[in-house]
Enzyme design. Structure first.
Site, PDB file in Angstrom:
ATOM      1  N   HIS A 176     -15.937 -13.139   4.815  1.00  0.00           N
ATOM      2  CA  HIS A 176     -16.098 -14.546   5.177  1.00  0.00           C
ATOM      3  C   HIS A 176     -16.879 -14.715   6.471  1.00  0.00           C
ATOM      4  CE1 HIS A 176     -15.280 -18.769   5.854  1.00  0.00           C
ATOM      5  NE2 HIS A 176     -14.820 -18.462   7.057  1.00  0.00           N
ATOM      6  N   CYS A 177     -16.785 -13.743   7.376  1.00  0.00           N
ATOM      7  CA  CYS A 177     -17.263 -13.965   8.749  1.00  0.00           C
ATOM      8  C   CYS A 177     -18.767 -13.792   8.924  1.00  0.00           C
ATOM      9  CB  CYS A 177     -16.521 -13.038   9.708  1.00  0.00           C
ATOM     10  SG  CYS A 177     -14.745 -13.379   9.832  1.00  0.00           S
ATOM     11  N   LEU A 178     -19.275 -12.578   8.710  1.00  0.00           N
ATOM     12  CA  LEU A 178     -20.654 -12.285   9.114  1.00  0.00           C
ATOM     13  C   LEU A 178     -21.717 -13.076   8.359  1.00  0.00           C
ATOM     14  CD1 LEU A 178     -20.748  -8.496  10.004  1.00  0.00           C
ATOM     15  CD2 LEU A 178     -20.051 -10.477  11.340  1.00  0.00           C
ATOM     16  N   ILE A 228     -21.551 -16.046   7.529  1.00  0.00           N
ATOM     17  CA  ILE A 228     -21.383 -17.477   7.785  1.00  0.00           C
ATOM     18  C   ILE A 228     -21.300 -17.817   9.276  1.00  0.00           C
ATOM     19  CG2 ILE A 228     -19.810 -19.443   7.485  1.00  0.00           C
ATOM     20  CD1 ILE A 228     -19.091 -18.275   4.744  1.00  0.00           C
ATOM     21  N   ASP A 229     -20.410 -17.134  10.007  1.00  0.00           N
ATOM     22  CA  ASP A 229     -20.083 -17.563  11.369  1.00  0.00           C
ATOM     23  C   ASP A 229     -21.283 -17.626  12.319  1.00  0.00           C
ATOM     24  OD1 ASP A 229     -17.613 -17.639  10.294  1.00  0.00           O
ATOM     25  OD2 ASP A 229     -16.751 -16.041  11.520  1.00  0.00           O
TER      26      ASP A 229
END
Length: 422
Positions: free
Chosen positions: A263-265, A267-268
């Protein structure tokens, strides 16, 4: 041990919210696990976990205490002392989608009472807590944040499948919209984790989370691009990285791969880039470049697959390709935004016959153009090419090593064999 009369509501029972809920039950809190997904709530009530860091036994034990209640009924939120929002924050066409945060605030607002504490954990851009989350809570409750109830932001730091760092032993960044809120947020998390890290305010906490993931994203992009050019120059990039990693200061080891996932890399860092462009009118060049490099790694992997098959005088169309690993990282069942899936889709579009061995992935996550198979000698021997995309420890790597002349290893798991590496 805190009193069980403290009532905690955790909004969102996914990869972030469920481990938080389990830890809170463990220390003696009464926990309401709220989620709008009725199927998810039904599974939780049956003690069937869909989060790898929470086992079915963990769920069963929590339910047996009588202090964990999974529900999709908003009315059940009434009377909470602390509420923590752990909902998704995806991108839509490159723009942050905050509808889940906004919906969670609207659902919580009628149940906000004087003296309670509401904390946002969802990853987002600086200013979200104070400019979006708080106004909705105030409008729906008729109360004033700070004066009547506490509000804070504490970014999640869940790393699915990490055997060392769990919720309770990972330092927790905490913040509040004022001193009283910070004190309340810090006191709450101080029960759950070994160390809290107070910061001046929600904007600093929101940006700290984006910095953590942008740091990883940019450095992974650096070694990914280095891998592409090192291959063209005939240099073993893995030896280069290992040599550099012997420096005891000023260097942190990152390794290349088929792209980034979870989910993180993916998108964030784009949240940060979007906010800088919107607020300051500038491009965040490091993020834009990192996005470009990491987004194109699946294409590069496919180009290398095509080269391998061409050397055997085989077209991709009709070739049998065995993919090792489909999730986004080693020893994790998380397939969200997995670069392995992107590689598979591109190969399927070229006509490859795809099979995949992944002992961790849930079969429902596997798309129809991939056949899930066990990693056996027969499967390896009948393949025109084996492509290692995720290097789970549960794979029989010795078996693959014996067939290494037909392996393209993007993770360098078969180093020292005849396998070709990224």
């Amino acid at each position: 041990m805190p009193s069980s009369c403290h009532r905690l509501a955790v909004v969102g029972q996914g990869y972030v919210g469920l481990p938080l809920a389990m830890r809170a039950v463990e220390i003696g809190l009464d926990v309401l696990g709220f989620d709008l997904d009725k199927d998810r709530v039904d599974r939780l009530r049956r003690a069937t976990s869909f989060v790898e860091d929470v086992t079915d036994t963990d769920l069963a034990s929590a339910l047996a205490t009588g202090r964990y209640l999974p529900t999709d009924d908003p009315a059940a939120l009434s009377g909470f002392d602390t509420a923590v929002v752990c909902v998704p924050t995806p991108l839509r066409d490159g723009i942050p989608e905050l509808c889940y945060i906004e919906d969670a605030a609207r659902i919580l607002a009628p149940h906000v009472s004087p003296g309670c504490c509401v904390v946002l954990e969802s990853t987002t851009y600086p200013g979200t807590t104070e400019e979006i989350f708080v106004p909705i809570l105030e409008a729906g409750s008729g109360l004033r944040a700070g004066a009547d109830f506490h509000v804070g932001y504490s970014p999640e730091r869940i790393d699915p499948g990490n055997p060392t760092w769990h919720f309770h032993n990972t330092p927790k960044v905490v913040s509040g919209i004022d001193e009283a809120s910070l004190k309340a947020v810090d006191a709450f998390y101080g029960q759950l984790v070994m160390r809290t890290v107070p910061v001046p305010g929600p904007r600093e906490a929101e940006l700290a989370k984006l910095l953590e993931n942008t740091f990883r994203h940019v450095n992974i992009a650096l070694v990914n691009e280095l891998a592409v050019y090192a291959h063209g120059l005939g240099i073993d990039v893995w030896s280069v990285i290992d040599a550099a990693a012997t420096k005891p200061f000023g260097f942190m080891k990152f390794t290349p791969g088929p792209g980034v996932g979870g989910h993180c890399l993916p998108i964030d860092p784009s949240y940060l880039s979007w906010q800088v462009r919107r607020s300051l009118g500038h491009a965040f060049r490091f993020v834009d470049i990192a996005n470009d490099v990491n987004d194109h790694m699946p294409d590069y992997v496919v180009s290398r697959v095509v080269q391998h098959l061409n050397h055997r005088r085989k077209p991709v169309n009709g070739s049998s390709v065995l993919l090792i690993g489909l999730t986004y990282k080693r020893n994790s069942a998380d397939a969200r935004h997995s670069p392995a899936m992107s590689v598979a889709k591109r190969l399927a579009d070229l006509g490859a016959e795809l099979r995949a061995a992944d002992p961790l992935i849930d079969a429902v996550e596997v798309p129809s153009h991939i056949t899930l198979v066990p990693c056996t000698a027969d499967e390896v021997s009948r393949s025109d090419l084996v492509v290692v995309l995720t290097d789970h420890d549960d794979i029989d790597w010795g078996l693959l090593a014996r067939h290494a002349d037909r392996v393209f290893d993007t993770r360098n798991r078969l180093r020292g064999t005849a396998a070709d590496t990224l």
